[in-house]
Design a protein around this motif. Structure first.
Motif, PDB file in Angstrom:
ATOM      1  N   LYS A 104       0.838  -1.206   0.000  1.00 15.30           N
ATOM      2  CA  LYS A 104       0.000   0.000   0.000  1.00 15.30           C
ATOM      3  C   LYS A 104       0.870   1.252   0.000  1.00 15.30           C
ATOM      4  N   VAL A 105       0.313   2.303  -0.574  1.00 13.74           N
ATOM      5  CA  VAL A 105       0.998   3.590  -0.636  1.00 13.74           C
ATOM      6  C   VAL A 105       0.359   4.513   0.394  1.00 13.74           C
ATOM      7  N   TYR A 106       1.168   5.043   1.306  1.00 11.46           N
ATOM      8  CA  TYR A 106       0.673   5.930   2.365  1.00 11.46           C
ATOM      9  C   TYR A 106       1.354   7.296   2.249  1.00 11.46           C
ATOM     10  N   PHE A 107       0.681   8.316   2.721  1.00 12.32           N
ATOM     11  CA  PHE A 107       1.400   9.562   2.995  1.00 12.32           C
ATOM     12  C   PHE A 107       1.179   9.909   4.453  1.00 12.32           C
ATOM     13  N   THR A 108       2.152  10.625   5.009  1.00 12.77           N
ATOM     14  CA  THR A 108       2.074  10.993   6.418  1.00 12.77           C
ATOM     15  C   THR A 108       1.489  12.389   6.515  1.00 12.77           C
TER      16      THR A 108
END
Ligand code: FES
Length: 109
Positions: A104-108
């Protein structure tokens, strides 16, 4: 951390847009897969503060080498966001930090 998408949802050269909150402002970002790596930026050109695409999530040149602003043709390096050609040469897109974990691709935030 906020999930943007699954890594398998992206073909090479494909991008997806998402919303990001920054203070009271809601910005549009885009994440781009290129050469097996993922990059994300705020969807705002450094020439005039308008989106780079025409709403179609098409951000790369036809040879997949550069992010291109559709408005006046500015070219940005996908890896750094630096504008290397066009009216905003020398300026950089606003980078969004990503994390790739468990497919999965996450951003903070
Ligand atoms: S608005 Fe992007 S190059 Fe002019």
């Amino acid at each position: 951390m906020v999930v943007i998408a699954k890594t398998q949802d992206f073909k090479d050269g494909q991008a997806k847009k998402f919303e990001i909150k920054k203070g009271k402002e809601t910005l549009e970002g885009f994440v781009l897969r290129r050469g097996g790596k993922f990059f994300a930026y705020v969807n705002r050109c450094k020439h005039i503060s308008i989106p780079l695409d025409y709403g179609d999530e098409d951000f790369l040149t036809s040879d997949n080498k550069f992010i291109m602003c559709k408005n006046h043709g500015a070219l940005y390096e996908p890896e750094t966001g630096l504008c290397v050609s066009g009216p905003c040469a020398g300026r950089s897109l606003e980078k969004i930090e990503l994390e790739i974990k468990g497919g999965k691709v996450y951003f903070t935030r």
